[in-house]
Design a protein around this motif. Structure first.
Motif, PDB file in Angstrom:
ATOM      1  N   LEU A 123       0.835  -1.201   0.000  1.00 26.66           N
ATOM      2  CA  LEU A 123       0.000   0.000   0.000  1.00 26.66           C
ATOM      3  C   LEU A 123       0.872   1.254   0.000  1.00 26.66           C
ATOM      4  O   LEU A 123       0.598   2.210  -0.734  1.00 26.66           O
ATOM      5  CB  LEU A 123      -0.923   0.000   1.215  1.00 26.66           C
ATOM      6  CG  LEU A 123      -1.869   1.201   1.302  1.00 26.66           C
ATOM      7  CD1 LEU A 123      -2.876   1.175   0.157  1.00 26.66           C
ATOM      8  CD2 LEU A 123      -2.588   1.238   2.641  1.00 26.66           C
ATOM      9  N   THR A 124       1.922   1.272   0.806  1.00 25.21           N
ATOM     10  CA  THR A 124       2.801   2.434   0.858  1.00 25.21           C
ATOM     11  C   THR A 124       3.511   2.626  -0.472  1.00 25.21           C
ATOM     12  O   THR A 124       3.638   3.756  -0.970  1.00 25.21           O
ATOM     13  CB  THR A 124       3.825   2.278   1.993  1.00 25.21           C
ATOM     14  OG1 THR A 124       3.146   2.086   3.236  1.00 25.21           O
ATOM     15  CG2 THR A 124       4.707   3.511   2.101  1.00 25.21           C
ATOM     16  N   GLN A 125       3.985   1.529  -1.056  1.00 22.64           N
ATOM     17  CA  GLN A 125       4.677   1.628  -2.343  1.00 22.64           C
ATOM     18  C   GLN A 125       3.750   2.217  -3.408  1.00 22.64           C
ATOM     19  O   GLN A 125       4.178   3.029  -4.234  1.00 22.64           O
ATOM     20  CB  GLN A 125       5.157   0.241  -2.786  1.00 22.64           C
ATOM     21  CG  GLN A 125       6.238  -0.377  -1.927  1.00 22.64           C
ATOM     22  CD  GLN A 125       7.646  -0.001  -2.375  1.00 22.64           C
ATOM     23  OE1 GLN A 125       7.853   0.968  -3.071  1.00 22.64           O
ATOM     24  NE2 GLN A 125       8.630  -0.795  -1.974  1.00 22.64           N
ATOM     25  N   MET A 126       2.465   1.831  -3.390  1.00 19.53           N
ATOM     26  CA  MET A 126       1.537   2.276  -4.438  1.00 19.53           C
ATOM     27  C   MET A 126       0.905   3.623  -4.108  1.00 19.53           C
ATOM     28  O   MET A 126       1.029   4.586  -4.868  1.00 19.53           O
ATOM     29  CB  MET A 126       0.442   1.225  -4.642  1.00 19.53           C
ATOM     30  CG  MET A 126       0.909  -0.083  -5.237  1.00 19.53           C
ATOM     31  SD  MET A 126      -0.484  -1.167  -5.635  1.00 19.53           S
ATOM     32  CE  MET A 126      -1.275  -1.330  -4.036  1.00 19.53           C
ATOM     33  N   ALA A 127       0.189   3.690  -2.972  1.00 21.52           N
ATOM     34  CA  ALA A 127      -0.622   4.863  -2.661  1.00 21.52           C
ATOM     35  C   ALA A 127       0.217   6.064  -2.243  1.00 21.52           C
ATOM     36  O   ALA A 127      -0.231   7.210  -2.389  1.00 21.52           O
ATOM     37  CB  ALA A 127      -1.621   4.530  -1.552  1.00 21.52           C
ATOM     38  N   ALA A 128       1.407   5.826  -1.726  1.00 21.57           N
ATOM     39  CA  ALA A 128       2.263   6.932  -1.297  1.00 21.57           C
ATOM     40  C   ALA A 128       3.347   7.210  -2.339  1.00 21.57           C
ATOM     41  O   ALA A 128       3.394   8.280  -2.941  1.00 21.57           O
ATOM     42  CB  ALA A 128       2.893   6.613   0.054  1.00 21.57           C
ATOM     43  N   GLN A 145       3.153   9.732  -5.746  1.00 22.93           N
ATOM     44  CA  GLN A 145       4.019  10.909  -5.767  1.00 22.93           C
ATOM     45  C   GLN A 145       4.966  10.898  -6.957  1.00 22.93           C
ATOM     46  O   GLN A 145       5.398  11.964  -7.408  1.00 22.93           O
ATOM     47  CB  GLN A 145       4.799  11.016  -4.456  1.00 22.93           C
ATOM     48  CG  GLN A 145       3.968  11.498  -3.284  1.00 22.93           C
ATOM     49  CD  GLN A 145       3.297  12.826  -3.553  1.00 22.93           C
ATOM     50  OE1 GLN A 145       3.907  13.752  -4.074  1.00 22.93           O
ATOM     51  NE2 GLN A 145       2.023  12.926  -3.187  1.00 22.93           N
ATOM     52  N   ASN A 146       5.293   9.735  -7.468  1.00 27.70           N
ATOM     53  CA  ASN A 146       6.083   9.698  -8.700  1.00 27.70           C
ATOM     54  C   ASN A 146       5.352  10.431  -9.823  1.00 27.70           C
ATOM     55  O   ASN A 146       5.966  11.165 -10.606  1.00 27.70           O
ATOM     56  CB  ASN A 146       6.354   8.251  -9.115  1.00 27.70           C
ATOM     57  CG  ASN A 146       7.445   7.600  -8.295  1.00 27.70           C
ATOM     58  OD1 ASN A 146       8.161   8.266  -7.549  1.00 27.70           O
ATOM     59  ND2 ASN A 146       7.572   6.296  -8.406  1.00 27.70           N
ATOM     60  N   PHE A 147       4.050  10.220  -9.924  1.00 31.32           N
ATOM     61  CA  PHE A 147       3.258  10.922 -10.932  1.00 31.32           C
ATOM     62  C   PHE A 147       3.140  12.408 -10.595  1.00 31.32           C
ATOM     63  O   PHE A 147       3.362  13.276 -11.439  1.00 31.32           O
ATOM     64  CB  PHE A 147       1.850  10.310 -11.026  1.00 31.32           C
ATOM     65  CG  PHE A 147       1.788   9.041 -11.827  1.00 31.32           C
ATOM     66  CD1 PHE A 147       1.675   9.077 -13.198  1.00 31.32           C
ATOM     67  CD2 PHE A 147       1.838   7.809 -11.193  1.00 31.32           C
ATOM     68  CE1 PHE A 147       1.612   7.907 -13.941  1.00 31.32           C
ATOM     69  CE2 PHE A 147       1.769   6.629 -11.918  1.00 31.32           C
ATOM     70  CZ  PHE A 147       1.653   6.678 -13.300  1.00 31.32           C
ATOM     71  N   VAL A 148       2.772  12.697  -9.347  1.00 31.84           N
ATOM     72  CA  VAL A 148       2.441  14.072  -8.970  1.00 31.84           C
ATOM     73  C   VAL A 148       3.670  14.973  -8.981  1.00 31.84           C
ATOM     74  O   VAL A 148       3.618  16.114  -9.462  1.00 31.84           O
ATOM     75  CB  VAL A 148       1.763  14.076  -7.592  1.00 31.84           C
ATOM     76  CG1 VAL A 148       1.575  15.503  -7.098  1.00 31.84           C
ATOM     77  CG2 VAL A 148       0.418  13.373  -7.664  1.00 31.84           C
ATOM     78  N   SER A 149       4.791  14.492  -8.457  1.00 29.19           N
ATOM     79  CA  SER A 149       5.993  15.331  -8.421  1.00 29.19           C
ATOM     80  C   SER A 149       6.517  15.593  -9.825  1.00 29.19           C
ATOM     81  O   SER A 149       6.980  16.700 -10.138  1.00 29.19           O
ATOM     82  CB  SER A 149       7.073  14.676  -7.561  1.00 29.19           C
ATOM     83  OG  SER A 149       7.515  13.445  -8.114  1.00 29.19           O
ATOM     84  N   ALA A 150       6.433  14.587 -10.701  1.00 29.92           N
ATOM     85  CA  ALA A 150       6.839  14.795 -12.088  1.00 29.92           C
ATOM     86  C   ALA A 150       5.925  15.801 -12.768  1.00 29.92           C
ATOM     87  O   ALA A 150       6.384  16.708 -13.480  1.00 29.92           O
ATOM     88  CB  ALA A 150       6.822  13.467 -12.841  1.00 29.92           C
ATOM     89  N   ALA A 151       4.626  15.667 -12.547  1.00 26.98           N
ATOM     90  CA  ALA A 151       3.663  16.590 -13.151  1.00 26.98           C
ATOM     91  C   ALA A 151       3.864  18.014 -12.641  1.00 26.98           C
ATOM     92  O   ALA A 151       3.656  18.985 -13.380  1.00 26.98           O
ATOM     93  CB  ALA A 151       2.242  16.122 -12.867  1.00 26.98           C
ATOM     94  N   THR A 152       4.277  18.162 -11.391  1.00 29.12           N
ATOM     95  CA  THR A 152       4.546  19.498 -10.845  1.00 29.12           C
ATOM     96  C   THR A 152       5.671  20.180 -11.601  1.00 29.12           C
ATOM     97  O   THR A 152       5.575  21.356 -11.967  1.00 29.12           O
ATOM     98  CB  THR A 152       4.886  19.402  -9.346  1.00 29.12           C
ATOM     99  OG1 THR A 152       3.764  18.884  -8.623  1.00 29.12           O
ATOM    100  CG2 THR A 152       5.261  20.767  -8.785  1.00 29.12           C
ATOM    101  N   GLY A 153       6.760  19.446 -11.852  1.00 31.50           N
ATOM    102  CA  GLY A 153       7.870  20.014 -12.608  1.00 31.50           C
ATOM    103  C   GLY A 153       7.456  20.409 -14.015  1.00 31.50           C
ATOM    104  O   GLY A 153       7.857  21.475 -14.529  1.00 31.50           O
TER     105      GLY A 153
END
Length: 574
Positions: A131-136, A140-148
């Protein structure tokens, strides 16, 4: 460099450009809302997300509101990651029964994944639940990349717009980055990786019988526990989003993450694909493709010689082994997977540190001194030689602003970039964005060398141990995430200090970049004249390269001289 190594490097770079050019054109249409294919396939999901979040799709934010929204969104993401880590022992999808993560490592990890650094002060397969690997982490791999990517698009709008107060909507830019670009590419790459044998399952760890039992502590071991999980889905976005955090502690050297030469090539291409493609996006959005090609050329001019140096350093015989009479003609294979060999290990190390990716398929700590210097210095250049998705290009544009300012001083006129005057405010913000990661890396390294705890954390005291510390803070302050081994970074000092440097290296750049975007958007367009420096010519490309290299060399040469450079010289005089 052998002919085989040269052929592999040329093939890699050709594939990167051939695939990156059409992807860059597609991304430009996505951000301008003109992609017919994207709107037809992914538009329903995008509009559904707006309805669920009750976000208007036509809002135009000032740079202050854009920055505030981005910071609040990222802070919320960090809190979610921290809570999931701390509480994973009472949450589902934890078949191994892993305990909650300690507060120092949980803080470090939350900051790391939100800032697109993905520095890992833990072993993924033995610390984080499914769950931590996926939901956290994967989220964030998607969200942090999208932020940049969103911040880059906001900067490009600031350059293109005239007499405007807004630079777009953060919500729209992030949503389109995920739904139209990152998610589709990740699905395609994950399926390709699964076809090569990368693991993707919710099943528990597997007990398997050893082919040959082993003797250990007076007893015989005949079984081994293999940790599995939803690996391919995380590997795909960790590479495409230049995140780099591995599901396993061995990262992409682990056969469950990177089993074949084909998966290795796919993952290496994914590391630089979007950063390279965004150069073409930039050219399309400013309506001058030559501008994007000039930025890409500057990146390649720095990248290619350093790639050649890394491969050459690893293919050369270790002089210490030669003096012992050992056959070292095969080069330095220490710390490398025999599945990939020297060329693909050195090429990966160069690509992953040119981008702010940080994933590894070999142990950088086992590279020859000059081979290890290459990835270290690529990070110290500011992660602008491709760099992270979005962050690399907006970092390079900060150097471009500095370059045109220097050129303006040379000819005695106000500098201009793409029709916008570069004045005192832009130079202050650009200087801040360029210098903050350098400051954080050097100050962090200096503190680590005097704090008592760090002496116990370094397994290799002396010049190599200093190199490990310098590498660690260069990695965290530039949001890379890779590391030399031999440094125990899970203690209170490193977990806290590196968390702070990650935050500085991310947000103390993003905020000045957005301030420049807002300032440029308000300015009127200045038509080029005979005194305007063209920013698409070879002259400007080499001026930009010179600025990047000179700043990096002057800042870090004394520190590098105490680490890998003196280690290289000592290896040949011992």
């Amino acid at each position: 460099m052998t002919p085989n190594a040269a052929l592999q490097c040329v093939l890699y770079l050709v594939l990167l450009v051939v695939v990156g050019a059409p992807l860059g054109a597609y991304m430009a249409r996505v951000y301008e809302g003109q992609s017919k294919l994207g709107n037809r396939l992914f538009g329903p999901l995008e509009r559904f997300m707006y309805r669920v979040a009750r976000i208007p799709a036509d809002i135009d934010m000032s740079w202050q509101r854009y920055a505030g929204t981005m910071l609040a969104f990222n802070l919320f993401g960090a809190l979610i990651v921290y809570v999931l880590e701390r509480m994973q022992h009472v949450l589902p999808l934890n078949p191994a029964g892993l305990p909650g993560v300690g507060p120092a490592v949980a803080f470090n990890t939350a900051v790391s994944f939100v800032t697109n650094t993905n520095w890992q002060a833990y072993g993924g397969e033995t610390t984080m639940s499914y769950l931590t690997q996926m939901a956290a982490l994967t989220v964030q791999n998607f969200v942090s990349a999208a932020t940049g990517m969103a911040v880059l698009v906001a900067l490009i709008r600031g350059i293109v717009r005239r007499n405007a107060n807004g630079i777009g909507s953060f919500w729209v830019d992030v949503t389109r980055s995920i739904t139209h670009i990152l998610l589709p590419l990740s699905v395609i790459l994950a399926v390709l990786l699964v076809s090569q044998g990368v693991v993707q399952t919710f099943g528990p760890p597997r007990q398997v019988s050893l082919v040959q039992p082993l003797a250990a502590n007076g007893s015989t071991v005949s079984t081994q526990t293999l940790v599995v999980g939803p690996v391919a889905s995380q590997v795909a976005i960790k590479q495409l989003g230049t995140n780099g955090g591995g599901y396993y502690n061995a990262n992409s050297a682990h056969p469950f993450e990177n089993p074949t030469p084909i998966s290795n090539l796919l993952e290496m291409l994914a590391i630089l694909l979007i950063p390279a493609a965004l150069c073409f996006t930039f050219g399309a959005m400013v309506r001058d493709r030559r501008q994007g090609i000039a930025i890409l050329a500057a990146m390649l001019i720095i990248f290619v010689p350093l790639m050649v140096l890394a491969i050459h350093a690893e293919q050369a015989a270790n002089p210490a082994l030669a003096r012992m009479g050992a056959d070292a003609a095969g080069g330095n294979m220490e710390g490398k997977e025999v599945r990939f060999g020297i060329t693909n290990s050195a090429l990966w190390a160069t690509a992953t540190t040119a981008a702010s990716n940080g994933s590894v398929n070999a142990m950088h700590d086992s590279f020859m001194p000059l081979g290890g210097l290459v990835p270290m210095w690529l990070m110290q250049l500011g992660e602008v030689v491709f760099g992270g998705v979005g962050s690399g290009l907006y970092g390079m544009l900060m150097f471009a602003i500095v370059a045109v300012f220097i050129a303006g001083l040379m000819v005695g006129r106000t500098p201009e970039y793409l029709g916008k005057k570069i004045e005192a405010h832009e130079m202050k913000m650009a200087s801040l964005a360029v210098l903050v990661p350098l400051f954080a890396a050097l100050v962090g390294t200096a503190l680590a060398c005097v704090v008592p705890e760090t002496k116990r954390a370094v397994a290799n005291p002396g010049m190599h141990g200093f190199g490990e510390i310098l590498y660690a803070f260069s990695s965290s302050s530039n949001n890379n995430g890779s590391a030399f081994a031999g440094l125990t970074a899970s203690g209170m000092f490193y977990a806290t200090a590196q968390g702070i440097t990650m935050l500085m290296g991310r947000y103390w750049i993003i905020v000045p970049v957005l301030a420049i975007a807002g300032s440029l958007a308000r300015k009127k367009y200045v038509p080029p004249s005979v005194g305007t420096l063209p920013t698409h010519t070879p002259l400007f490309v080499f001026l930009l390269v010179g600025v990047v290299i000179i700043i990096g060399a002057l800042t870090f040469f004394p520190a590098l001289a105490l680490g890998p450079i003196v280690e290289h010289l000592a290896l040949r005089t011992m």
